[in-house]
Write a protein that holds these residues in place. Structure first.
Motif, PDB file in Angstrom:
ATOM      1  N   HIS A   1      -1.985  15.642   1.331  1.00 53.18           N
ATOM      2  CA  HIS A   1      -1.062  16.215   0.362  1.00 53.18           C
ATOM      3  C   HIS A   1       0.098  15.256   0.129  1.00 53.18           C
ATOM      4  N   TYR A   2       0.550  15.175  -1.105  1.00 54.44           N
ATOM      5  CA  TYR A   2       1.535  14.149  -1.444  1.00 54.44           C
ATOM      6  C   TYR A   2       2.848  14.307  -0.685  1.00 54.44           C
ATOM      7  N   ARG A   3       3.165  15.509  -0.199  1.00 50.40           N
ATOM      8  CA  ARG A   3       4.406  15.704   0.555  1.00 50.40           C
ATOM      9  C   ARG A   3       4.229  15.513   2.061  1.00 50.40           C
TER      10      ARG A   3
ATOM     11  N   ASP B   1       1.117  23.214  -6.307  1.00 48.08           N
ATOM     12  CA  ASP B   1       1.809  21.982  -5.929  1.00 48.08           C
ATOM     13  C   ASP B   1       0.852  20.828  -5.684  1.00 48.08           C
ATOM     14  N   PHE B   2      -0.189  20.725  -6.558  1.00 46.48           N
ATOM     15  CA  PHE B   2      -1.095  19.575  -6.553  1.00 46.48           C
ATOM     16  C   PHE B   2      -1.747  19.369  -5.183  1.00 46.48           C
ATOM     17  N   ASN B   3      -2.413  20.422  -4.703  1.00 47.62           N
ATOM     18  CA  ASN B   3      -2.984  20.403  -3.347  1.00 47.62           C
ATOM     19  C   ASN B   3      -4.326  19.674  -3.353  1.00 47.62           C
ATOM     20  N   THR B   4      -4.275  18.353  -3.361  1.00 43.14           N
ATOM     21  CA  THR B   4      -5.498  17.548  -3.433  1.00 43.14           C
ATOM     22  C   THR B   4      -6.413  17.712  -2.219  1.00 43.14           C
ATOM     23  N   PRO B   5      -5.908  17.902  -0.980  1.00 40.85           N
ATOM     24  CA  PRO B   5      -6.852  18.103   0.127  1.00 40.85           C
ATOM     25  C   PRO B   5      -7.776  19.296  -0.107  1.00 40.85           C
ATOM     26  N   MET B   6      -7.224  20.407  -0.609  1.00 39.79           N
ATOM     27  CA  MET B   6      -8.060  21.569  -0.893  1.00 39.79           C
ATOM     28  C   MET B   6      -8.964  21.317  -2.094  1.00 39.79           C
ATOM     29  N   ALA B   7      -8.479  20.552  -3.062  1.00 38.17           N
ATOM     30  CA  ALA B   7      -9.313  20.198  -4.211  1.00 38.17           C
ATOM     31  C   ALA B   7     -10.502  19.349  -3.766  1.00 38.17           C
ATOM     32  N   PHE B   8     -10.280  18.430  -2.820  1.00 37.99           N
ATOM     33  CA  PHE B   8     -11.377  17.619  -2.294  1.00 37.99           C
ATOM     34  C   PHE B   8     -12.391  18.501  -1.578  1.00 37.99           C
ATOM     35  N   ALA B   9     -11.905  19.530  -0.875  1.00 36.47           N
ATOM     36  CA  ALA B   9     -12.825  20.445  -0.196  1.00 36.47           C
ATOM     37  C   ALA B   9     -13.723  21.144  -1.208  1.00 36.47           C
TER      38      ALA B   9
ATOM     39  N   ILE C   1       0.822  -1.202   0.000  1.00 30.87           N
ATOM     40  CA  ILE C   1       0.000   0.000   0.000  1.00 30.87           C
ATOM     41  C   ILE C   1       0.864   1.264   0.000  1.00 30.87           C
ATOM     42  N   GLY C   2       2.097   1.175   0.536  1.00 29.06           N
ATOM     43  CA  GLY C   2       3.010   2.310   0.445  1.00 29.06           C
ATOM     44  C   GLY C   2       3.432   2.583  -0.984  1.00 29.06           C
ATOM     45  N   ASN C   3       3.718   1.514  -1.745  1.00 31.14           N
ATOM     46  CA  ASN C   3       3.986   1.674  -3.179  1.00 31.14           C
ATOM     47  C   ASN C   3       2.796   2.293  -3.884  1.00 31.14           C
ATOM     48  N   ALA C   4       1.591   1.855  -3.478  1.00 25.75           N
ATOM     49  CA  ALA C   4       0.372   2.351  -4.121  1.00 25.75           C
ATOM     50  C   ALA C   4       0.248   3.861  -3.961  1.00 25.75           C
ATOM     51  N   ARG C   5       0.695   4.371  -2.813  1.00 26.97           N
ATOM     52  CA  ARG C   5       0.602   5.819  -2.629  1.00 26.97           C
ATOM     53  C   ARG C   5       1.449   6.554  -3.665  1.00 26.97           C
TER      54      ARG C   5
ATOM     55  N   HIS D   1       8.953  14.228  -4.626  1.00 22.79           N
ATOM     56  CA  HIS D   1       8.993  13.033  -3.778  1.00 22.79           C
ATOM     57  C   HIS D   1       7.714  12.919  -2.958  1.00 22.79           C
ATOM     58  N   ALA D   2       7.102  11.746  -3.018  1.00 21.57           N
ATOM     59  CA  ALA D   2       5.891  11.468  -2.237  1.00 21.57           C
ATOM     60  C   ALA D   2       6.293  10.957  -0.863  1.00 21.57           C
TER      61      ALA D   2
END
Length: 459
Positions: free
Chosen positions: A301-303, A354-362, A38-42, A256-257
């Motif tokens: 967030h990926y970072r 910087d690909f801010n997915t948490p805010m995009a989900f909001a 699952i870490g690879n999956a991230r 880097h994730a």
């Protein structure tokens, strides 16, 4: 303007590709000796999201993600299984594609395999030897001479002297310096090997990515990605190899994730908390599972490190279901995204930061609330379209909410029972109506009565 946090610069920077309108992106892929965890999956999901968003914003992206198909772990696992290396890696590549498909990942533009690029690796090694950056050793290996590359440590922030002072392993007599790393390994009995100027052998791990990246994308690329743990030594060594050979910058933007932890602990085989993606998917609804895992992996967030627990995964499923329920109740209109629309503009703004997915989900959840309030097919269409840009909300809403693997006959039987219940209610036979509801509940079917009638989903 898209901004990307560049690990090399240690700050966000405006993204300017080498060639206008085109992006060359390389991501370190999997060593195919087992199902990926699952870490690879991230990491894989993060860079699939990046690939999709770059494409959405108009870039023509060449996305290369390599496959390591010769390695100590592969050799050991094949020997343990009593099968050939080709058989093992063939099975694992097929399984990788099955699982990445379930996580809604697009296939990369290219998936080069290490064994297909041995000639390119040997060419790169030969150039490094000619330049004095590498040397053949007495044991038949070829090593990179770390002290011959002045920029070593610039990505990870580690200095050669500090690394040397911390070196606790006895120096291999064939190495000039304990920090030197292997480019070509001399053949051992019963291992796969290839002919070279240095004798029979096989490549070291680090040289693979330098050679495949150059072959697929050229000497300088726009984006190189991978997991946080690859910064040192793998990516540091890639820089030394590639820039040592070409004399040119290797990568303009390093991404880097961050790690995925299990119940607030780092994944570790000794702790018994390493789970494959396939194991986790097997415990989830077959229709909802893949996208649920994807949604969970992108919520943070990926970072930033994220924590995996079963409850957090189920919470992600509930959140995703709320979006799909809105799409089911208000069928989305087919549409092209109007990026001037306020929700779309905000979505683009945060994704370009910087690909801010948490805010995009909001933003998606704000839009869901508007869909539920206004019953607007246009807003429902926008919700679906925005989700699609990062690989979400791509399935049929009614099918997703219902879940399960019901055949057409099963669904027809459920619909027939719902119709019988409606007839019983009309006849004021509430005992029969309740009996049917309880029967369906016992089968894991939840009924939801609304103004538009009764719908069902799996518990």
């Amino acid at each position: 303007m898209l901004k990307i946090y560049n690990t090399l610069a240690r700050q966000k920077q405006d993204f300017t590709p080498i060639e206008a309108g085109k992006v060359r992106m390389y991501v370190c892929g999997l060593t195919v000796y087992d199902f990926f965890h699952i870490g690879n999956a991230r990491t894989l999901t993060v860079f699939d999201m990046v690939y999709r968003w770059l494409s959405t914003t108009g870039y023509q992206v060449k996305y290369v993600r390599n496959i390591t198909d010769v390695d100590d772990k592969i050799i050991d696992r094949a020997n343990k299984n009593g099968e050939s290396i080709d058989s093992l890696t063939g099975r694992m590549v097929q399984a990788m594609h099955e699982d990445t498909d379930r996580l809604m990942m697009l296939r990369p533009t290219a998936e080069p395999r290490a064994t297909e690029h041995i000639g390119n690796m040997l060419g790169l090694i030969g150039g490094l030897v000619d330049k004095g950056k590498a040397y053949p050793a007495s044991n038949g290996d070829v090593y990179y001479a770390v002290r011959e590359f002045g920029g070593y440590g610039k990505l990870s922030g580690k200095s050669i002297d500090d690394l040397r002072a911390g070196e606790r392993v006895a120096v291999d007599g064939s190495k000039r310096d304990p920090l030197d790393f292997v480019l070509w390994k001399a053949a051992k009995p019963h291992e796969p090997h290839w002919h070279s100027h240095y004798g029979e052998g096989r490549p070291g791990w680090h040289i693979e990515c330098s050679a495949m990246s150059k072959a697929e994308l050229g000497e300088t690329i726009d984006i190189h990605g991978g997991g946080w743990d690859l910064q040192f030594p793998h990516h540091e060594n890639e820089i030394a190899q590639s820039e040592g050979a070409s004399g040119k910058p290797f990568v303009n933007y390093w991404m880097h994730a961050a790690f995925l932890n299990m119940d607030n602990e780092k994944m570790s085989k000794s702790l018994g908390n390493v789970f494959t993606t396939r194991e986790i998917l097997a415990k989830l609804d077959p229709v909802q599972g893949g996208e649920t895992v994807r949604f969970f992996l992108l919520r943070g967030h990926y970072r930033s490190e994220i924590n995996y627990t079963w409850d957090l995964l189920l919470d992600s499923r509930a959140s995703l279901l709320s979006l799909y329920t809105a799409l089911r109740d208000v069928p989305p209109a087919a549409m092209q995204i109007d990026w001037n629309e306020p929700h779309a503009a905000r979505f683009r703004e945060v994704m370009n930061d910087d690909f801010n997915t948490p805010m995009a989900f909001a933003v998606l959840h704000e839009l869901r609330a508007e869909v539920n309030r206004t019953k607007s097919a246009e807003l429902s269409g926008l919700l679906k379209a925005l989700g699609n840009t990062i690989g979400l909300l791509t399935q049929d809403p009614a099918r997703f909410v219902q879940g399960g693997e019901a055949s057409g006959d099963d669904a027809a039987e459920i619909d027939a029972l719902i119709l019988q219940r409606q007839e019983a209610k009309k006849a004021r036979n509430f005992a029969e109506s309740d009996r049917i509801r309880d029967e369906l509940k016992a089968r894991g079917i939840v009924l939801e009565d609304g103004a538009g009638g009764t719908t069902w989903r799996r518990a």
